[in-house]
Design an enzyme around this catalytic site. Sequence first.
Site, PDB file in Angstrom:
ATOM      1  N   HIS A 114       0.810  -1.216   0.000  1.00 50.08           N
ATOM      2  CA  HIS A 114       0.000   0.000   0.000  1.00 50.08           C
ATOM      3  C   HIS A 114       0.842   1.265   0.000  1.00 50.08           C
ATOM      4  O   HIS A 114       0.313   2.373   0.059  1.00 50.08           O
ATOM      5  CB  HIS A 114      -0.921  -0.037   1.238  1.00 50.08           C
ATOM      6  CG  HIS A 114      -2.049   0.924   1.205  1.00 50.08           C
ATOM      7  ND1 HIS A 114      -2.194   1.947   2.123  1.00 50.08           N
ATOM      8  CD2 HIS A 114      -3.104   1.038   0.359  1.00 50.08           C
ATOM      9  CE1 HIS A 114      -3.282   2.634   1.866  1.00 50.08           C
ATOM     10  NE2 HIS A 114      -3.860   2.110   0.803  1.00 50.08           N
ATOM     11  N   LYS A 116       3.299   4.444  -1.158  1.00 47.80           N
ATOM     12  CA  LYS A 116       3.421   5.353  -2.300  1.00 47.80           C
ATOM     13  C   LYS A 116       4.728   6.114  -2.135  1.00 47.80           C
ATOM     14  O   LYS A 116       4.809   7.067  -1.361  1.00 47.80           O
ATOM     15  CB  LYS A 116       2.254   6.347  -2.367  1.00 47.80           C
ATOM     16  CG  LYS A 116       0.893   5.709  -2.635  1.00 47.80           C
ATOM     17  CD  LYS A 116       0.165   5.343  -1.375  1.00 47.80           C
ATOM     18  CE  LYS A 116      -1.236   4.812  -1.673  1.00 47.80           C
ATOM     19  NZ  LYS A 116      -1.896   4.278  -0.462  1.00 47.80           N
ATOM     20  N   ASP A 121      17.411   9.584  -8.088  1.00 45.01           N
ATOM     21  CA  ASP A 121      18.861   9.794  -7.965  1.00 45.01           C
ATOM     22  C   ASP A 121      19.338   9.816  -6.514  1.00 45.01           C
ATOM     23  O   ASP A 121      20.427  10.330  -6.236  1.00 45.01           O
ATOM     24  CB  ASP A 121      19.284  11.099  -8.653  1.00 45.01           C
ATOM     25  CG  ASP A 121      19.216  10.998 -10.174  1.00 45.01           C
ATOM     26  OD1 ASP A 121      19.132   9.868 -10.681  1.00 45.01           O
ATOM     27  OD2 ASP A 121      19.230  12.048 -10.844  1.00 45.01           O
ATOM     28  N   HIS A 294      -8.963  11.213   1.625  1.00 46.24           N
ATOM     29  CA  HIS A 294      -8.061  10.076   1.451  1.00 46.24           C
ATOM     30  C   HIS A 294      -6.757  10.274   2.221  1.00 46.24           C
ATOM     31  O   HIS A 294      -5.872   9.426   2.180  1.00 46.24           O
ATOM     32  CB  HIS A 294      -7.760   9.875  -0.044  1.00 46.24           C
ATOM     33  CG  HIS A 294      -7.157   8.554  -0.386  1.00 46.24           C
ATOM     34  ND1 HIS A 294      -5.831   8.394  -0.712  1.00 46.24           N
ATOM     35  CD2 HIS A 294      -7.700   7.319  -0.446  1.00 46.24           C
ATOM     36  CE1 HIS A 294      -5.581   7.124  -0.973  1.00 46.24           C
ATOM     37  NE2 HIS A 294      -6.693   6.446  -0.817  1.00 46.24           N
ATOM     38  N   LYS A 296      -3.829  10.745   5.193  1.00 51.50           N
ATOM     39  CA  LYS A 296      -3.357  10.011   6.364  1.00 51.50           C
ATOM     40  C   LYS A 296      -2.289  10.886   7.027  1.00 51.50           C
ATOM     41  O   LYS A 296      -1.089  10.641   6.909  1.00 51.50           O
ATOM     42  CB  LYS A 296      -2.750   8.658   5.982  1.00 51.50           C
ATOM     43  CG  LYS A 296      -3.678   7.765   5.116  1.00 51.50           C
ATOM     44  CD  LYS A 296      -3.369   7.911   3.649  1.00 51.50           C
ATOM     45  CE  LYS A 296      -4.061   6.880   2.779  1.00 51.50           C
ATOM     46  NZ  LYS A 296      -5.483   6.750   2.877  1.00 51.50           N
ATOM     47  N   ASP A 301       0.936  18.957  19.042  1.00 51.46           N
ATOM     48  CA  ASP A 301       1.561  20.155  19.595  1.00 51.46           C
ATOM     49  C   ASP A 301       2.097  21.025  18.462  1.00 51.46           C
ATOM     50  O   ASP A 301       1.440  21.159  17.430  1.00 51.46           O
ATOM     51  CB  ASP A 301       2.623  19.779  20.625  1.00 51.46           C
ATOM     52  CG  ASP A 301       1.999  19.157  21.889  1.00 51.46           C
ATOM     53  OD1 ASP A 301       0.797  19.375  22.112  1.00 51.46           O
ATOM     54  OD2 ASP A 301       2.719  18.463  22.634  1.00 51.46           O
TER      55      ASP A 301
END
Length: 418
Positions: A114, A116, A121, A294, A296, A301
């Site tokens: 899952h 991404k 380089d 979508h 996450k 603080d």
Amino acid sequence: MHRLEWTDGNQIRLLENGEAYYPAVFEAIAQAQQEVRLETFILFEDKVGLQLREALVAAANRGVKVSLLVDGWGSPDLSPDYIDSLITAGVQLHFFKPVRRLLGQRLNLFRRMHRKIVVVDGRIGFIGGINFSLDHLAEFGPLAKQDYAVEIRGPLVEKLRDLTRASLKPPAVAQRWQRLLHRMGQVAEPAGRAGAKAALVVRDNHHHRTDIERQYRLAIRQARHRIVIANAYFFPGYRLLRELRQAAQRGVDVRLILQGKPDMPIVKPAASLLHGHLQRAGVRIFEYCERPLHGKVAVVDDEWATVGSSNLDPTSLALNLEANVLVKDHCFNAELSKRLNHMMQHACKEVPQVQLSAWGSAWAQLRGTVVFFALRRFPGWLRSVPAAVPAIQPARPSASCSSGGCGDGAMARARVSP
């Protein structure tokens, strides 16, 4: 338990939605001179997927080493022409656990790749929740996703690069590689670098089963002023819920931003089972109503923040391969906080706390007990799902593929650690 390895001197830029993410990624690939490494859960053959193919093919044609790993469940329908054009250019294309079909239905639902991640380089990296598909752009319409990623320059990029390299190694080699990387990570970073302190935290099915959840719990436990969590699929374990309640009860301003316009029908009813339990402790819950959320991400603080691929639900916390970046930096925290505050003020509605009668309160307590028992045990139950070593299969040209296309498993087998 592995010690978290923080690095100083990182430049980290927040990227909101595909409008910011895709141009940055495609520009970095266009400037690549040696290597492009990319992992994604979803790659669709739409406008965005075609632009990615064009960028990768151009890089490979000028001699850049290009490695592309896509999940077989998330990206099952790439055409032979799409695959052929990548392979012909020299792109090393692999599928993580290609899906099996039975009567037209996809199997192999659990334990997906899952993450991404993009690394160019070894000097610039990208990580977050944004896939390569048109539904991360506003032009997709009302169902376009709201999401986040970061662009990273600095020493943390090498850790992203090492993670993508380890992904393609056989199990025994991958485990030795990960142990070596861990030992190398113990070397102290030079002090006094300008930039953000950051760390890469991953979840896998071997040595890092609970690392992401544990870092969330630690940050919540240490919070003194505020916690804002924006998460698409919110159904965490009992211990994380307990930390949120205890934080609110000691006076921390705890806010959750959840889906109000979900992309899957079950998302909102599942999260709503937790509302009362959290609200009675003082947690405020907001629903984002402009389009599907979508993201996450979270801030705690004035310094701690996280952006990544991991939802706070059983599949992300107990089954999938996930990766988040943790950031300790006032400027980055302020920028992400500003975006989340704007969302709460202009695109969310706060969920009112339901006032219950004595009978209703007793029923809520009973229901909560059952739910929390399930939450406490559910990740363990899911981990008992058979964990055969996932196959990462390098794609072949279409002449070698079955009529169903390369995405359905007509690829040479290789083995990899999950």
